[in-house]
Design an enzyme around this catalytic site. Structure first.
Site, PDB file in Angstrom:
ATOM      1  CE  LYS A   1      -0.497   0.037   4.984  1.00  0.00           C
ATOM      2  NZ  LYS A   1      -1.253  -0.199   6.271  1.00  0.00           N
TER       3      LYS A   1
ATOM      4  NE  ARG B   1      -6.752   0.724  10.818  1.00  0.00           N
ATOM      5  CZ  ARG B   1      -5.627   0.524  10.524  1.00  0.00           C
ATOM      6  NH1 ARG B   1      -4.710   1.450  10.456  1.00  0.00           N
ATOM      7  NH2 ARG B   1      -5.205  -0.746  10.237  1.00  0.00           N
TER       8      ARG B   1
ATOM      9  CG  HIS C   1      -3.570  -3.619  12.062  1.00  0.00           C
ATOM     10  ND1 HIS C   1      -2.518  -4.229  11.077  1.00  0.00           N
ATOM     11  CD2 HIS C   1      -3.035  -2.589  12.452  1.00  0.00           C
ATOM     12  CE1 HIS C   1      -1.572  -3.539  10.943  1.00  0.00           C
ATOM     13  NE2 HIS C   1      -1.541  -2.408  11.559  1.00  0.00           N
TER      14      HIS C   1
ATOM     15  NE  ARG D   1      -2.684  -7.670   7.777  1.00  0.00           N
ATOM     16  CZ  ARG D   1      -3.191  -8.044   9.047  1.00  0.00           C
ATOM     17  NH1 ARG D   1      -3.765  -9.064   9.061  1.00  0.00           N
ATOM     18  NH2 ARG D   1      -3.035  -7.021  10.057  1.00  0.00           N
TER      19      ARG D   1
ATOM     20  CE1 TYR E   1      11.198  32.494   0.524  1.00  0.00           C
ATOM     21  CE2 TYR E   1      11.704  30.232   0.494  1.00  0.00           C
ATOM     22  CZ  TYR E   1      11.130  31.171   0.109  1.00  0.00           C
ATOM     23  OH  TYR E   1      10.844  31.180  -1.507  1.00  0.00           O
TER      24      TYR E   1
ATOM     25  CB  CYS F   1      12.976  26.306  -0.138  1.00  0.00           C
ATOM     26  SG  CYS F   1      14.419  27.515   0.377  1.00  0.00           S
ATOM     27  CG  MET F   2       7.571  23.656  -2.543  1.00  0.00           C
ATOM     28  SD  MET F   2       6.223  24.448  -3.392  1.00  0.00           S
ATOM     29  CE  MET F   2       5.154  25.095  -2.277  1.00  0.00           C
ATOM     30  CG  ASP F   3      10.269  23.813  -5.321  1.00  0.00           C
ATOM     31  OD1 ASP F   3       9.450  22.974  -5.223  1.00  0.00           O
ATOM     32  OD2 ASP F   3      10.167  25.129  -5.367  1.00  0.00           O
TER      33      ASP F   3
END
Length: 398
Positions: free
Chosen positions: A46, A144, A174, A230, A275, A322-324
């Site tokens: 998953k 859950r 689980h 699992r 920043y 930073c973001m990038d």
């Protein structure tokens, strides 16, 4: 493996999650040997196989000891089917019964804990002239999804089991604290699960597989294996927790996050970086810029508190991430050049920065760090040290 191979000689973005297929194969072989041949292994892929690439990992795991696969939602299962995965495939989470046509079309096993969903499945299967395999979920303490351990639950499960064209493939729960040393509550969960199993037998409600052990259970609770386990995070070479670890099992980390330096410059004493001006150079400092940031899944919370590998040595990350992009202090590393490899987590030469180290620094778990590696980060698959595949999600080459 060199940087040129990973970046296709720099014609591709010089940021990549490097996935070691050899390590993944050996991990599954060790898990298979550990649980024994009488227990089925349901490999959990998953969350895009915890960020590693579900299609690629599914194939590796099935080829090296896994019997079947599990995902979290129906669309993840459909993706695997559309890429040629034919093994038994279970959706562990909720699937609305009104999606029965997809379940039937792609031959997916689905989790059930609601009569109405099961009724939809039965009706759709009858129209299609087939049957649907289901796994009942039991809530033994996770809070859950699933049936709670009471007679009302047994009555509804029995009602579902009488529906035509629905076959009970499994029954599972689980564990919520199997990754801690205190076994008290996990033992209580298994006691509740065992109550369910006994009552199902008494009511003559068949189920082919009973399963409750995830990664921590595989390592710490062999007595609770039933007939299927699992494994999840341990397949990728990571510890379930600091209390239940893979030490002594020979499992290897599968993913590392790497990039290439894009800029190098000297800044004067007193100059600031990024920043918010959260880093001030205490002396003339050599700063290198990396083309990776929090939009790639490298957490902003690591700002000014983590290290990165360059030339096999740890160097401090400086300034806000930073973001990038983010910046590192390479003053102590001679001959640093644009294009040099930097490792955000993983191994370089004899030094390692683990995913667990980053998780500890950000107050989270390794699962989250791995799963958050963004889709704009290419996956570069290596086998026996050679690049065998590069997946570019943004360019539709998956």
């Amino acid at each position: 493996m060199n940087v040129n191979e990973a970046t296709s000689h720099f014609t591709k973005r010089p940021v990549w999650a490097q996935i070691d297929l050899t390590a993944a194969a050996e991990n599954m072989q060790r898990i298979r040997k550990h649980v024994g041949n009488t227990v089925s292994v349901c490999a959990v892929v998953k969350g895009n196989a915890y960020g590693h690439g579900a299609v690629e990992m599914a194939g590796v795991f099935l080829d090296n000891g896994a019997d079947r696969l599990a995902v979290a939602c129906l669309d993840e299962a459909i993706e695997l089917r559309q890429h040629g995965i034919t093994a038994s495939l279970l959706v562990l989470g909720h699937t609305d019964g009104r999606r029965a046509s997809d379940i039937i079309q792609y031959d997916i096993e689905t989790t059930v804990f609601c009569y109405e969903d099961a009724k939809h499945l039965s009706e759709a299967a009858e129209k299609a002239g087939t049957s649907v395999r289901i796994h009942f979920a039991a809530d033994t303490g996770m809070g859950r999804i699933g049936y709670q351990a009471c007679e009302e639950s047994i009555r509804e499960i029995k009602k579902i089991s009488r529906l035509p064209f629905v076959a009970a493939e499994g029954f599972f729960t689980h564990f919520c604290v199997s990754d801690i040393k205190d076994k008290t509550f996990t033992q209580e969960q298994f006691r509740r699960f065992s109550w369910f199993r006994r009552r199902l037998e008494e009511e003559h409600i068949p189920a082919r597989h009973f399963h409750c052990c995830g990664s921590a259970g595989v390592l710490a609770y062999p007595e609770f294996y039933c007939d299927m386990v699992r494994p999840g995070i341990i397949q990728y070479g990571c510890d379930p927790s600091s209390e239940v670890t893979t030490e002594g099992y020979g499992l290897q980390s599968v993913m590392s996050l790497r990039c290439c330096i894009t800029h190098v410059k000297m800044i004067e004493k007193g100059s600031t970086v990024s920043y918010g001006r959260r880093f001030t150079a205490p002396k003339p400092t050599k700063i290198a810029t990396l083309p990776v940031g929090y939009a790639d899944g490298y957490p902003r919370r690591l700002s000014n508190q983590t290290e990165i590998l360059v030339h096999g040595r740890r160097v401090p990350q400086v300034g806000l991430i930073c973001m990038d992009q983010c910046m590192i202090d390479v003053t102590e590393i001679p001959d640093v050049c644009i294009g040099d490899e930097a490792v955000l987590f993983g191994k370089q030469e004899n030094e390692v920065i683990s995913v667990a180290e980053l998780a500890d620094k950000t107050g989270t778990i390794v699962h989250e760090i791995l799963c958050n590696i963004n889709r704009r980060v290419p996956r570069v698959y290596i086998k026996d040290g050679q690049v065998v595949k590069r997946v570019e999600y943004l360019l539709n080459k998956h």
